[in-house]
Design an enzyme around this catalytic site. Sequence first.
Site, PDB file in Angstrom:
ATOM      1  CB  SER A  70      -7.556   3.969   2.439  1.00 39.87           C
ATOM      2  OG  SER A  70      -6.828   3.409   3.516  1.00 39.87           O
TER       3      SER A  70
ATOM      4  CE  LYS B 163      -3.841   2.007   2.676  1.00 45.37           C
ATOM      5  NZ  LYS B 163      -4.730   1.804   3.845  1.00 45.37           N
TER       6      LYS B 163
ATOM      7  CB  SER C 246      -8.285   1.569   5.637  1.00 43.10           C
ATOM      8  OG  SER C 246      -8.819   2.855   5.762  1.00 43.10           O
TER       9      SER C 246
END
Length: 455
Positions: free
Chosen positions: A152, A78, A176
């Site tokens: 996210s 990420k 997330s």
Amino acid sequence: MTSWAGRTAADIAAAVREKRVTPREVVAEHLARIERLDTRVGAFRKVRADAALAEADEVAARPDLAELPLAGVPLAVKDNLPVRGEATRNGTAATADTPAVHDHVTVARLRAAGAVVVGVTNVPELCVFGTTDGVHGIARNPWDTSRTAGGSSGGSAAAVAAGLVPLALGNDGMGSLRIPAAHCGLVGLKPGYGVVPAGIGHGDWFGMSENGPLATTVEDARLMFSVLAGTAGAPGTDNDAARPSGGAGRSIALSLRSPLVGVRVTRPYTTAAREAAGLLAGAGHRVRRADPPYPWWLGTTSLAHWTAGTAVDAEDLDPRRLTRRTRVHAAVGRRFARSVRGGDRRAELRRRLEPFLAEHDVLLTPALARRGPAAADWHERGWLRNLLVNTGCSPMTPPWNLTGWPAMSVPFGTSVSGAPCAVQLVGRPGSEPVLLDVAGQLETLRPWRRTAPLD
């Protein structure tokens, strides 16, 4: 010829250790799949093709190859965690395009275990929202590309669900990691506080954010979690984090109620939770309907911490280079920051919920309230509209960031569009092995299709 793209991390690592395939061959095949499919998915901000092949060769040359739990396994990271040699953009134009000098500790642990970082994945700006879109592109759900992959950690989830990598590293500050896992049909584990090193942004959103695995199987999630937690031994050895905790007869509470007042959970997600509870009851667990005593102020407390965390992360950035929804989110958070730092709402929430999880080994809930929003430029829309869409879709996840207790998303059933549905498992501190064990039983009782049919 054996195809390695779409295989599990455990299968790949075993084959590399036994020299049935080389790390370069595995990585090259996954890079080819990324090149062929990612224009439709939007998982990656940056693909490290040449660097990944060089790293694969370094893994092949390691004298401890036969002992590496993730030998030659392609990995996505990420884009809010530093990867040596790559810029950490955090989904925004406001960050510098300067390569990181060092890996984040979790990336370093995964690389030490033999994983090869093939790229960094798309995130929403500052990893704030539950849809992944922004200046670096839109991450789409590989099962239904008209829908968001979630956020996210949306790019990381999309990469795994599309079979572009078998494992991805994400993190979870208000859901997330679990939200995109639920949208994309993956196993996503948010560990409890302090189990895996955090170091996310400026203060981990007041200690609520945790790094964790995204995988297509419980075995792979367990394997990656053991590496992240620093408990993985050589292949074939035993350790507490990797070992199934064993046994039926656990006390499981089924709750279909949204923790947030005014948010309704739709039928596909309540049906999934009910059916999962039925299977676990049939497997010998003690399952009963019971709702945690969520306080009425949970919604406002979640909003205060969510926005205040963004305000802290945005402090050293040029606000003119942030999108309007992020600027508003941070401005709201600045009003809450002092009360969040000095408040005791999180401690009060733990006190309210501790007796419930002392009575029950596991809480089973829907993972989401409804299917994901459309894959669109949500970053160009107003803050309030984003807030309502995010809250209406994913009210089930924030309580467990506020408490700091482990929670995970497990694929189960399908939504109205045919995309995966999911349930959430929650446990008391230190119960990650228990959650993984129950998830493994669900996987055995109701196996899921591991990757989306994009080919």
